[in-house]
Design an enzyme around this catalytic site. Structure first.
Site, PDB file in Angstrom:
ATOM      1  CG  ASP A  69      -1.903   1.172   1.239  1.00  9.71           C
ATOM      2  OD1 ASP A  69      -2.321   1.620   0.155  1.00  9.71           O
ATOM      3  OD2 ASP A  69      -2.255   1.645   2.328  1.00  9.71           O
ATOM      4  CE1 TYR A  94       2.424   5.748  -3.884  1.00 12.09           C
ATOM      5  CE2 TYR A  94       1.028   3.865  -4.381  1.00 12.09           C
ATOM      6  CZ  TYR A  94       2.280   4.383  -4.151  1.00 12.09           C
ATOM      7  OH  TYR A  94       3.381   3.559  -4.184  1.00 12.09           O
ATOM      8  N   GLY A  95      -3.124   9.565  -3.691  1.00 13.60           N
ATOM      9  CA  GLY A  95      -4.365  10.134  -4.222  1.00 13.60           C
ATOM     10  C   GLY A  95      -4.189  11.331  -5.139  1.00 13.60           C
ATOM     11  CB  CYS A  99      -3.020   0.548  -2.635  1.00 10.25           C
ATOM     12  SG  CYS A  99      -3.051   2.314  -2.990  1.00 10.25           S
ATOM     13  CG  ASN A 100      -9.415   0.673  -3.569  1.00  8.90           C
ATOM     14  OD1 ASN A 100     -10.317   0.015  -4.052  1.00  8.90           O
ATOM     15  ND2 ASN A 100      -9.142   0.631  -2.274  1.00  8.90           N
ATOM     16  CB  THR A 101      -4.805   5.132  -5.109  1.00 10.50           C
ATOM     17  OG1 THR A 101      -5.796   5.421  -4.123  1.00 10.50           O
ATOM     18  CG2 THR A 101      -4.498   6.391  -5.883  1.00 10.50           C
ATOM     19  CB  CYS A 146      -9.353   4.720   0.162  1.00  7.06           C
ATOM     20  SG  CYS A 146      -7.761   5.127   0.935  1.00  7.06           S
ATOM     21  CB  THR A 147      -6.762  -0.206   1.885  1.00  5.44           C
ATOM     22  OG1 THR A 147      -5.647   0.587   1.451  1.00  5.44           O
ATOM     23  CG2 THR A 147      -7.163  -1.176   0.802  1.00  5.44           C
ATOM     24  CG  HIS A 148      -5.214   4.884   4.266  1.00  5.42           C
ATOM     25  ND1 HIS A 148      -4.636   4.349   3.143  1.00  5.42           N
ATOM     26  CD2 HIS A 148      -4.198   5.381   5.021  1.00  5.42           C
ATOM     27  CE1 HIS A 148      -3.325   4.536   3.200  1.00  5.42           C
ATOM     28  NE2 HIS A 148      -3.029   5.158   4.333  1.00  5.42           N
TER      29      HIS A 148
HETATM   30  N1  DGL Z   1      -4.853   3.241   0.642  1.00  4.90           N
HETATM   31  C1  DGL Z   1      -4.914   3.755  -0.683  1.00  4.90           C
HETATM   32  C2  DGL Z   1      -6.109   3.224  -1.459  1.00  4.90           C
HETATM   33  O1  DGL Z   1      -6.633   2.164  -1.164  1.00  4.90           O
HETATM   34  C3  DGL Z   1      -4.706   5.223  -0.942  1.00  4.90           C
HETATM   35  C4  DGL Z   1      -4.207   6.228   0.036  1.00  4.90           C
HETATM   36  C5  DGL Z   1      -3.354   7.322  -0.627  1.00  4.90           C
HETATM   37  O2  DGL Z   1      -2.170   7.067  -0.772  1.00  4.90           O
HETATM   38  O3  DGL Z   1      -3.883   8.376  -1.027  1.00  4.90           O
HETATM   39  O4  DGL Z   1      -6.546   3.823  -2.392  1.00  4.90           O
END
Ligand code: DGL
EC number: 5.1.1.3
Length: 276
Positions: free
Chosen positions: A16, A48-49, A80-82, A195-197
């Site tokens: 992630d 990453y967003g 991580c979706n992003t 988003c996994t956060h």
């Molecule tokens: N945890 C990440 C996701 O699932 C993104 C968080 C980030 O880096 O902005 O998209």
């Protein structure tokens, strides 16, 4: 290879941009207790967003060149979706021998479950912009009204929260408020945590929500998919010692190191990792 009659297994690498992937790691550990895990956070690139797509894709693919060589995992969970909605296809192309388990917005299960037909997808600005996300909506949720909500700040807030900092309710509410839609007498009934956060904040979201909704967390489904792709090996046990955590910055904060320790992860140096 066998040691004392027990097959020695390669680890699973969970990736992630930060600590959000831990929401997936905890489910994967439950379902795959015989495997060691390596948790990699590209905290030097976090968040990453807000990245432009080209440089982020190049960064992720280059980083994986190093990670796969250094850790030789059995499979990779891109938690991580992003990252995955952007670079999943490129990773599979660049490393055809490796099994990648991806994380994408859970739009299909949300469309199957919604009763009101109003679904919201809460994600980073990167994920809501992706062609991948639009394609998921077109393929699986064309009969629904899907509201995409790109949050600039929630991933950072989740990192702060999980490290023990307190959050301002009004600030959180203003990030999630656009998810709540009323249309022709119907209301949003599912919010996809894309988003996994965000699952770290699910209790805060529940408390602040204008009305109750189902907050869809895909972590367990991702872990199940990993389990399907990496079947249990008879007689195998979790290797002795701690699972590992690697932060590309090489300098996770004290509170992050403490968090990792609490989760039974030993923080490793990040030397020789590519785009830091
Ligand atoms: N945890 C990440 C996701 O699932 C993104 C968080 C980030 O880096 O902005 O998209």
């Amino acid at each position: 290879m066998m040691t004392n009659g027990t097959p020695e297994l390669k680890p699973i690498l969970v990736f992630d941009s930060g600590i959000g992937g831990l929401t997936v790691l905890r489910e994967a550990r439950l379902l795959m207790p015989e495997r060691g895990f390596i948790y990699v956070a590209d905290d030097a690139g976090f968040p990453y967003g807000g990245w432009e797509e080209g440089p982020l894709k190049a960064r992720i693919v280059a980083l994986f060149g190093d990670l796969l060589e250094r850790f030789d995992p059995e499979a990779v969970i891109v938690a991580c979706n992003t990252a995955f909605t952007l670079a999943g296809a490129d990773l599979r192309l660049a490393f055809p021998e490796m099994r990648f388990i991806g994380t994408v917005p859970a739009i299909k299960p949300a469309a199957e479950r919604t009763r009101s037909g109003l679904v919201s997808v809460l994600a980073t600005p990167g994920t809501v912009k992706r062609a991948y996300t639009r394609d998921l909506i077109q393929s699986f949720a064309s009969q629904c009204h899907v509201r995409l909500v790109g949050s600039e700040n929630l991933a950072r807030m989740a990192e702060a929260y999980i490290r023990g900092e307190s959050l301002d309710d009004a600030a959180v509410l203003s990030e999630i408020a656009p998810c709540f839609v009323e249309k022709d007498g119907a209301r949003t009934d599912i919010v996809v945590l894309a988003c996994t956060h965000y699952p770290f904040l699910a209790n805060v979201f529940r408390r602040l929500a204008p009305w109750p909704v189902d907050w869809l967390d895909p972590a367990e489904a991702i872990a199940r998919q990993a389990r399907r792709l990496v079947p249990l090996v008879d007689g195998a046990e979790h290797p002795e010692g701690l699972d590992l955590a690697v932060f590309t910055s090489g300098v996770p904060t004290f509170s992050t190191r403490r968090l990792m320790q609490g989760l039974g992860l030993s923080v490793q140096p990040a030397d020789a990792l590519h785009p830091v």
